[in-house]
Scaffold this motif. Structure first.
Motif, PDB file in Angstrom:
ATOM      1  N   SER A  96     -68.547  44.697  75.078  1.00 35.17           N
ATOM      2  CA  SER A  96     -69.989  44.450  75.140  1.00 35.17           C
ATOM      3  C   SER A  96     -70.308  42.986  74.890  1.00 35.17           C
ATOM      4  CB  SER A  96     -70.724  45.308  74.112  1.00 35.17           C
ATOM      5  OG  SER A  96     -70.528  46.663  74.362  1.00 35.17           O
ATOM      6  N   LEU A  97     -69.662  42.379  73.886  1.00 35.16           N
ATOM      7  CA  LEU A  97     -69.901  40.967  73.606  1.00 35.16           C
ATOM      8  C   LEU A  97     -69.419  40.070  74.745  1.00 35.16           C
ATOM      9  CD1 LEU A  97     -69.022  40.771  69.818  1.00 35.16           C
ATOM     10  CD2 LEU A  97     -71.274  40.538  70.852  1.00 35.16           C
ATOM     11  N   LEU A  98     -68.264  40.400  75.325  1.00 39.76           N
ATOM     12  CA  LEU A  98     -67.773  39.610  76.449  1.00 39.76           C
ATOM     13  C   LEU A  98     -68.690  39.737  77.661  1.00 39.76           C
ATOM     14  CD1 LEU A  98     -63.909  40.192  76.227  1.00 39.76           C
ATOM     15  CD2 LEU A  98     -65.181  38.102  75.708  1.00 39.76           C
ATOM     16  N   ALA A  99     -69.208  40.939  77.915  1.00 42.92           N
ATOM     17  CA  ALA A  99     -70.129  41.132  79.030  1.00 42.92           C
ATOM     18  C   ALA A  99     -71.416  40.346  78.794  1.00 42.92           C
ATOM     19  CB  ALA A  99     -70.437  42.614  79.214  1.00 42.92           C
ATOM     20  N   PHE A 105     -73.493  33.015  80.558  1.00 46.77           N
ATOM     21  CA  PHE A 105     -72.895  31.886  81.281  1.00 46.77           C
ATOM     22  C   PHE A 105     -73.245  31.916  82.771  1.00 46.77           C
ATOM     23  CE2 PHE A 105     -69.404  31.293  77.932  1.00 46.77           C
ATOM     24  CZ  PHE A 105     -70.112  30.257  77.331  1.00 46.77           C
ATOM     25  N   TYR A 106     -73.372  33.106  83.335  1.00 49.12           N
ATOM     26  CA  TYR A 106     -73.696  33.222  84.754  1.00 49.12           C
ATOM     27  C   TYR A 106     -75.132  32.769  85.028  1.00 49.12           C
ATOM     28  CZ  TYR A 106     -74.351  35.275  89.362  1.00 49.12           C
ATOM     29  OH  TYR A 106     -74.622  35.470  90.687  1.00 49.12           O
ATOM     30  N   ASN A 107     -76.047  33.070  84.119  1.00 47.15           N
ATOM     31  CA  ASN A 107     -77.460  32.778  84.351  1.00 47.15           C
ATOM     32  C   ASN A 107     -77.935  31.462  83.750  1.00 47.15           C
ATOM     33  OD1 ASN A 107     -78.140  35.066  85.860  1.00 47.15           O
ATOM     34  ND2 ASN A 107     -78.143  36.290  83.994  1.00 47.15           N
ATOM     35  N   VAL A 108     -77.078  30.738  83.085  1.00 47.14           N
ATOM     36  CA  VAL A 108     -77.524  29.508  82.452  1.00 47.14           C
ATOM     37  C   VAL A 108     -77.526  28.359  83.459  1.00 47.14           C
ATOM     38  CG1 VAL A 108     -75.275  28.717  81.628  1.00 47.14           C
ATOM     39  CG2 VAL A 108     -77.314  28.138  80.354  1.00 47.14           C
TER      40      VAL A 108
END
Length: 160
Positions: A96-99, A105-108
């Motif tokens: 869950s934390l990795l997701a 990171f994908y949306n930043v």
């Protein structure tokens, strides 16, 4: 127990003040039911006064303590938790934390502003690292090392 019965018991025991005592005496004198109840309670009180209380034997305490000593002491329950459950819960939280981190990171949109920072890293180490500071550091390390060695040796002795 109704209130008149409680008042009669308090009257018999002598726990009433003068005004309540006179009021109960008037109720006894005027009401035949209250008078018969009062007489019954007086008889019952005399029976209670005539009873002898049983006393335990002289060795009662010793006998009780011996019987308590013979009962085995309760052992704390040790429940065994399956390690698969613990690993499963831990794995769920890690995934869950990795997701969540991947989503962030994908949306930043990371853009660094241009800034000019001039830092002077030229300072005199000899001024801060003196022989006294080195000796104090080594002494503290020695004390900590001796404490850990003591704990290690105590565990070894306790295991034997």
């Amino acid at each position: 127990m109704n209130t008149i019965e409680q008042q009669l018991w308090d009257y018999i025991d002598g726990n009433l003040d003068e005004s309540l005592k006179k009021a109960i005496e008037e109720k006894i004198a005027l009401n035949a039911d209250v008078k018969s109840q009062y007489e019954d309670l007086l008889k019952l009180n005399l029976v209670f006064d005539g009873l002898d209380l049983d006393e335990p034997s002289m060795s009662f305490t010793r006998n009780v303590m011996e019987s308590v000593a013979m009962v085995p002491a309760p052992v704390a329950m040790k429940t065994k938790v399956d390690k698969k459950i613990i690993y499963g819960i831990g794995g769920f939280f890690v995934i869950s934390l990795l997701a969540l981190l991947g989503y962030v990171f994908y949306n930043v949109n990371l853009e660094m502003p241009k800034f000019d920072l001039k830092v002077n890293l030229d300072f005199n180490l000899e001024k801060y690292i003196t022989p006294a500071a080195i000796y104090a550091f080594l002494f503290a390390d020695l004390v900590i090392g001796l404490i850990f060695l003591d704990q290690f040796l105590r565990k070894k002795i306790a295991q034997k």
